[in-house]
Design an enzyme around this catalytic site. Structure first.
Site, PDB file in Angstrom:
ATOM      1  N   TYR A  61      17.554 -22.912  46.324  1.00 42.31           N
ATOM      2  CA  TYR A  61      18.437 -22.520  45.231  1.00 42.31           C
ATOM      3  C   TYR A  61      18.515 -20.990  45.139  1.00 42.31           C
ATOM      4  O   TYR A  61      17.515 -20.317  44.890  1.00 42.31           O
ATOM      5  CB  TYR A  61      17.961 -23.075  43.894  1.00 42.31           C
ATOM      6  CG  TYR A  61      18.037 -24.578  43.738  1.00 42.31           C
ATOM      7  CD1 TYR A  61      18.800 -25.369  44.610  1.00 42.31           C
ATOM      8  CD2 TYR A  61      17.351 -25.221  42.728  1.00 42.31           C
ATOM      9  CE1 TYR A  61      18.862 -26.741  44.455  1.00 42.31           C
ATOM     10  CE2 TYR A  61      17.420 -26.601  42.561  1.00 42.31           C
ATOM     11  CZ  TYR A  61      18.171 -27.354  43.443  1.00 42.31           C
ATOM     12  OH  TYR A  61      18.231 -28.722  43.291  1.00 42.31           O
ATOM     13  N   SER A  62      19.720 -20.482  45.329  1.00 39.55           N
ATOM     14  CA  SER A  62      19.980 -19.039  45.263  1.00 39.55           C
ATOM     15  C   SER A  62      18.997 -18.268  46.127  1.00 39.55           C
ATOM     16  O   SER A  62      18.469 -17.225  45.751  1.00 39.55           O
ATOM     17  CB  SER A  62      19.933 -18.543  43.814  1.00 39.55           C
ATOM     18  OG  SER A  62      20.944 -19.166  43.058  1.00 39.55           O
TER      19      SER A  62
END
Length: 328
Positions: A61-62
């Site tokens: 995630y990111s």
């Protein structure tokens, strides 16, 4: 807030899990719609205040910044042993051939990297994000067993896959004495119920905790079909478009039914959709997303919504079979 056991374990988790994919630096990774650190922290703080003790993120995630943001926020707003931190591994973190997947090399590298980003000595739940078709599941299971034995994870879980794959993993863990998966994080909501065919009965029989992702179907269950709300996420979320683009006509009827019941009760649609999930005995804790203050309050409100059997039937009646979606 109510707390329940995660599957057959003694681990107590809140009936809602805060999904932290929303929290990450927009210029890192493939999610330009995420909230940066200063925007994210109030949501994590509010979750703690409301009694949510279960937080789910992932290394991918990111590009790792979600773990960094979540780790710093939880250190500021909660005591480490009072929260349940879950993260995941599988997706690409580097461009080299071993920078992704569930090989022993990848798992041993990624658990240490996640712990550094989260700023903790251990995670409570370490999950495989998807099935790795290029690595024998025996290699993955033995590596996860070693992660647990090293004290870097308390439990291990899995995410979207076929029921036969999950059954095979459970069997092999039992056969060889490796750490068994205790949870399944799968795609399940009013618009996508294919998991009811095999995966959910398997989880119920095996005592597996079920923590569904996307309970609001990427927001589709929270607004009228004609609303056509456009956000940065709806414009750039290619995965979300893939999940529901093939079933729009059928989904429209379900969304209309959610709206009817919400109007009759005078409550937000989100509470109806989430309450439906919470009424399913096999579901432990839906993974909620929150990018606006009312998202968190709506989710908490759903805990007290008691749907009748007639309302449950009305919500489910328009559903038609969907193509399998959410994993490969």
């Amino acid at each position: 807030m109510d707390y329940v056991n995660l599957g057959k374990t003694g681990l107590k988790v809140s009936r809602l899990c805060l999904g932290c994919m929303t929290y990450g630096e927009p210029d890192r990774g493939n999610h330009p719609w995420t909230l940066g650190e200063e925007e994210s922290r109030p949501f994590i703080q509010r979750a703690v205040e409301l009694g949510i003790n279960f937080f789910d993120t992932a290394n991918v995630y990111s590009a790792g910044s979600s773990e960094e943001i979540v780790g710093r926020a939880l250190r500021d707003f909660a005591k480490r042993d009072e929260v349940v931190i879950a993260t995941k591994a599988h997706g690409p973190m580097r461009k080299d051939p071993n920078g992704r997947g569930l090989s022993r090399k990848a798992i041993m590298t990624e658990i240490d990297a996640s712990l550094r980003r989260l700023g903790t000595d251990y995670v409570d739940l370490y999950q495989i994000h998807r099935w790795d078709h290029s690595t024998p599941i025996e290699e993955t299971l033995e590596a996860l067993y070693d992660v647990v034995k090293a004290g870097k994870a308390r439990y291990v879980g899995a995410s979207s896959m076929y029921a036969w794959q999950f059954s095979k993993a459970l069997y092999l863990a039992d056969r060889y004495g490796w750490t068994r998966f205790v949870s399944m994080q799968n795609h399940y909501n009013l618009l996508y119920r294919e998991e009811e065919r095999e995966m959910l009965p398997l989880c119920q029989e095996a005592g597996i905790g079920v923590i569904p992702w996307s309970p609001m179907a990427r927001g589709k269950l929270t607004r009228d079909w004609q609303a056509n709300e456009t956000t940065k996420r709806t414009e750039t979320d290619e995965f979300g478009k893939m999940l529901y683009s093939a079933t729009e006509e059928a989904d429209r009827r379900v969304i209309t039914r959610v709206g009817e019941i919400a109007a009759e009760r005078g409550i937000p649609r989100a509470q109806v959709a989430l309450a439906w999930l919470l009424h399913k005995p096999v579901v432990t804790a839906p993974i909620i997303g929150a990018s606006k203050p009312h998202h968190m309050e709506d989710a908490i409100g759903a805990l007290s919504v008691k749907l009748s059997a007639e309302e449950m039937t009305r919500l489910e009646e328009p559903y038609v079979p969907h193509p399998v979606a959410g994993f490969s």
